[in-house]
Scaffold this motif. Structure first.
Motif, PDB file in Angstrom:
ATOM      1  N   ASP A   1      31.314  39.579 -90.675  1.00 16.54           N
ATOM      2  CA  ASP A   1      31.264  40.234 -92.251  1.00 16.54           C
ATOM      3  C   ASP A   1      30.309  39.361 -93.045  1.00 16.54           C
ATOM      4  N   ILE A   2      30.247  37.815 -92.722  1.00 16.39           N
ATOM      5  CA  ILE A   2      29.619  37.040 -93.888  1.00 16.39           C
ATOM      6  C   ILE A   2      28.188  37.698 -94.062  1.00 16.39           C
ATOM      7  N   TYR A   3      27.637  38.175 -93.062  1.00 15.42           N
ATOM      8  CA  TYR A   3      25.974  38.584 -93.330  1.00 15.42           C
ATOM      9  C   TYR A   3      26.028  40.080 -93.706  1.00 15.42           C
ATOM     10  N   ASP A   4      27.054  40.764 -93.966  1.00 16.65           N
ATOM     11  CA  ASP A   4      27.118  42.221 -94.511  1.00 16.65           C
ATOM     12  C   ASP A   4      26.712  41.797 -96.123  1.00 16.65           C
ATOM     13  N   PRO A   5      25.416  42.484 -96.261  1.00 15.87           N
ATOM     14  CA  PRO A   5      24.977  42.457 -97.663  1.00 15.87           C
ATOM     15  C   PRO A   5      25.772  43.130 -98.695  1.00 15.87           C
ATOM     16  N   GLU A   6      26.756  43.950 -98.226  1.00 14.16           N
ATOM     17  CA  GLU A   6      27.885  44.546 -99.187  1.00 14.16           C
ATOM     18  C   GLU A   6      29.205  44.019 -99.289  1.00 14.16           C
ATOM     19  N   LEU A   7      29.183  42.835 -98.452  1.00 11.93           N
ATOM     20  CA  LEU A   7      30.560  42.359 -98.415  1.00 11.93           C
ATOM     21  C   LEU A   7      31.319  42.228 -99.798  1.00 11.93           C
TER      22      LEU A   7
ATOM     23  N   ILE B   1      35.263  43.934-103.970  1.00 14.23           N
ATOM     24  CA  ILE B   1      35.575  44.138-105.223  1.00 14.23           C
ATOM     25  C   ILE B   1      36.074  45.513-105.324  1.00 14.23           C
ATOM     26  N   LYS B   2      35.445  46.449-104.419  1.00 12.14           N
ATOM     27  CA  LYS B   2      36.188  48.062-104.633  1.00 12.14           C
ATOM     28  C   LYS B   2      37.499  48.079-104.274  1.00 12.14           C
TER      29      LYS B   2
END
Ligand code: C2E
Ligand code: MG
Ligand code: MG
Length: 562
Positions: free
Chosen positions: A406-412, A417-418
């Motif tokens: 997950d950590i490398y997901d740019p949209e994490l 926040i969503k």
């Protein structure tokens, strides 16, 4: 055919070798218009011309009887060298008897003297050049440029051809891989790395010589070999070990070998190698074992994993995947107080029963499905925080596990926040647990991501702390808010004094970093009281509660708020 007279605006070069000037002139006249023609008066001169590296010849027209070096000797020399043996030779002769010998030496065609049909000569030259250029294009795609082994596509194509004739033979699929090859390249340079790969390829080729087998290189440091079945691969491993230790300055180049023995011919050759590779991957980093055989248990496990992968989406829809909650208690007040919880996934599979996260989390981490699963857990956790706040008037922050993937997901950040927006939560109400070993994977990248999240108000817990990865030096720069001490500390703490000292040491580190400690895996009263005494802040463990479904967790909240 026109295209083979010129390419990229450059004319093909033809070498005419004849001791008689009149012959050179006639051939020159025929060819000049379309080719760059170079002349030599005998084999020696021609051979010298071929040594000029910057000139490549597309065709040689060769007279046989010449002074100094005749056409036969020239051809022998030509064919014995790798750089020149692929240039096609047309022999010019008037003697039938010489033709047999020329063919044996590798001539591809003949032109008979006298040269009375120029159009025929030109057409033959064009045809031969065309044929050989096509062949050399195929040859370059067929072979791996560095090692000379087959490239992957051709490897599998040849296997299929061989199999057409050898269906009943027992064969093996073998994978060779260099342990930590990337590191060798980085530490010792590409040249050394390439040397090692070439040597491995040589040894593999030697081993295959004279048998049905073929080899190829896939990716940088992985070799595939298809060969007759062997009972074991100890000999080749030993040979590779010896040769590599002689060749390389690097103290230890280690190879891993994965073998799928007596392949199942009902399945595709590509799948044979998937299995051999799976066997090879199984011993990655295992310094006690260098050869691994694909076994029926491994096959069973793969089928099982394949099932889990196929079932995950349906499992979410069918609610077979559920989120459980385990409470964390503050133990420094007079009486333990429920402070927060951790969300933990549970899979009640219709066929396999309850599956432990330890079985499927690493699997889903390896294929990216973990993101989907974690999102589901985060959403569920947020939903519970909101529901319980509305129902009981208290906020119970919930920690969720954030996988290293997950950590490398740019949209994490955006995803979190969503979710928070949807449930009207603030970032400090959903805490993020990141396992200590993820910090070791790529410390800088992770620290960057974590810093950003903290700036947005999220709180980060370092999970499984002390399981053996962080350096003390790294700890001082890590942006974290809570240390979760690995379970093994608690398990041993009352066993001997040394283990107790270790727990105290973890608490000291936390104090130095100015963050609270959560002790995980507390099962007994004696552990709880010892932890309380030495100043541990929070406790999570079966002593208080196992991870439980939401309705049971509500009973725990009710006990607190009563
Ligand atoms: P973790 O995050 O360190 O979670 C704590 C684990 O310790 C949980 O195992 C919990 O059930 C277990 N545990 C808690 N108290 C005790 C105790 O007193 N004694 C013993 N023996 N065990 C205790 P679980 O649920 O099997 O999870 C194992 C690991 O799987 C977790 O370790 C976490 O790394 C991972 N995991 C679980 N759920 C998720 C998830 O939703 N997403 C991700 N990415 N990972 C998850
Ligand atoms: Mg955790
Ligand atoms: Mg943990």
């Amino acid at each position: 055919m026109e295209k083979f007279r010129e390419s990229n605006g450059l004319r093909r070069r033809v070498l005419v070798v004849d001791d008689e000037m009149i012959n050179r002139e006639i051939l020159g006249n025929i060819l000049n218009e379309h080719y760059e023609v170079t002349f030599a008066e005998n084999g020696r001169q021609a051979y010298d011309l071929l040594q000029e590296r910057d000139k490549k010849y597309s065709l040689i027209l060769l007279d046989l009887f010449m002074p100094e070096m005749d056409g036969f000797e020239f051809m022998e020399k030509l064919k014995s060298k790798g750089e020149t043996n692929s240039i096609p030779v047309i022999v010019m002769t008037s003697e039938k008897t010489a033709e047999v010998k020329s063919i044996k030496l590798g001539a591809v065609d003949f032109i008979t003297k006298p040269y009375d049909m120029p159009e025929v000569i030109l057409a033959r030259c064009e045809r031969i050049i065309e044929l050989y250029e096509d062949k050399s294009i195929i040859r370059s795609a067929e072979k791996d440029g560095l090692t000379g082994l087959y490239s992957k596509d051709f490897f599998f194509e040849y296997i299929r051809q061989i199999e057409n004739y050898n269906q009943s033979d027992s064969v093996d699929a073998v994978v060779f891989n260099v342990e930590r090859f990337k590191l060798i390249n980085e530490l010792h340079g590409r040249v050394e790395g390439d040397n090692i790969l070439c040597r491995i390829a040589d040894i593999i080729s030697q081993d295959l010589e004279g048998s049905l087998g073929i080899g190829c290189r896939v990716e940088a440091d992985t070799f595939y070999v298809y060969c007759y079945h062997k009972d074991n691969y100890d000999d080749i491993l030993e040979l590779l070990r010896q040769e590599l230790s002689e060749l390389s300055q690097i103290p230890k180049v280690r190879l891993r070998i994965g073998v799928y023995s007596n392949v199942d011919k009902e399945i595709r050759p590509e799948n044979w190698f998937d299995r051999a590779k799976a066997a090879c991957d199984r011993i990655r980093g295992d310094y006690t074992q260098q050869i691994s055989y694909y076994s029926s248990e491994q096959h069973e496990r793969e089928l099982y994993q394949e099932r889990l992968i196929n079932d995950i989406v349906k499992a979410i829809a069918d609610k077979d995947l559920r989120v459980f909650f385990q409470p964390k208690y503050d133990i420094q007040s007079d009486k333990p107080v429920l402070k927060s919880a951790e969300a933990l996934i549970r899979w009640q599979h219709p066929e396999f029963g309850l599956i432990s996260p330890g079985d499927f989390i690493p699997l889903f981490e390896s294929n990216g499905l973990i993101q989907r699963l974690d999102n589901f857990v985060w959403e569920e956790a947020a939903f519970r925080i909101k529901t319980w706040r509305e129902k009981y008037g208290v906020t119970i922050p919930i920690s969720v596990n954030v996988s290293r993937i997950d950590i490398y997901d740019p949209e994490l950040e955006e995803k979190f926040i969503k979710i928070l927006d949807r449930y009207e939560l603030t970032p400090n109400e959903m805490m993020l647990e990141i396992t200590e070993s993820a910090y070791a994977d790529n410390a800088n990248a992770l620290i960057g991501v974590v810093k950003n999240l903290r700036e947005k108000g999220f709180r980060i817990e370092m999970d499984d702390f002390g399981s053996g990865y962080s350096s003390l030096n790294m700890l001082t720069t890590l942006p974290i808010d809570v240390l979760k001490m690995d379970m093994k500390f608690v398990r041993n703490m009352n066993k001997d004094e040394k283990s107790m000292k270790l727990v105290e040491l973890v608490l000291d580190i936390a104090k130095f970093l100015n963050v609270p400690v959560v002790a995980e895996g507390v099962e007994e009263e004696s552990q709880l009281s010892a932890l309380k005494k030495i100043g541990c802040d929070l406790v999570q463990g079966y002593y208080f509660s196992k991870p439980v479904p939401p309705d049971q967790f509500e009973r725990l909240i009710e006990k607190e708020v009563k």
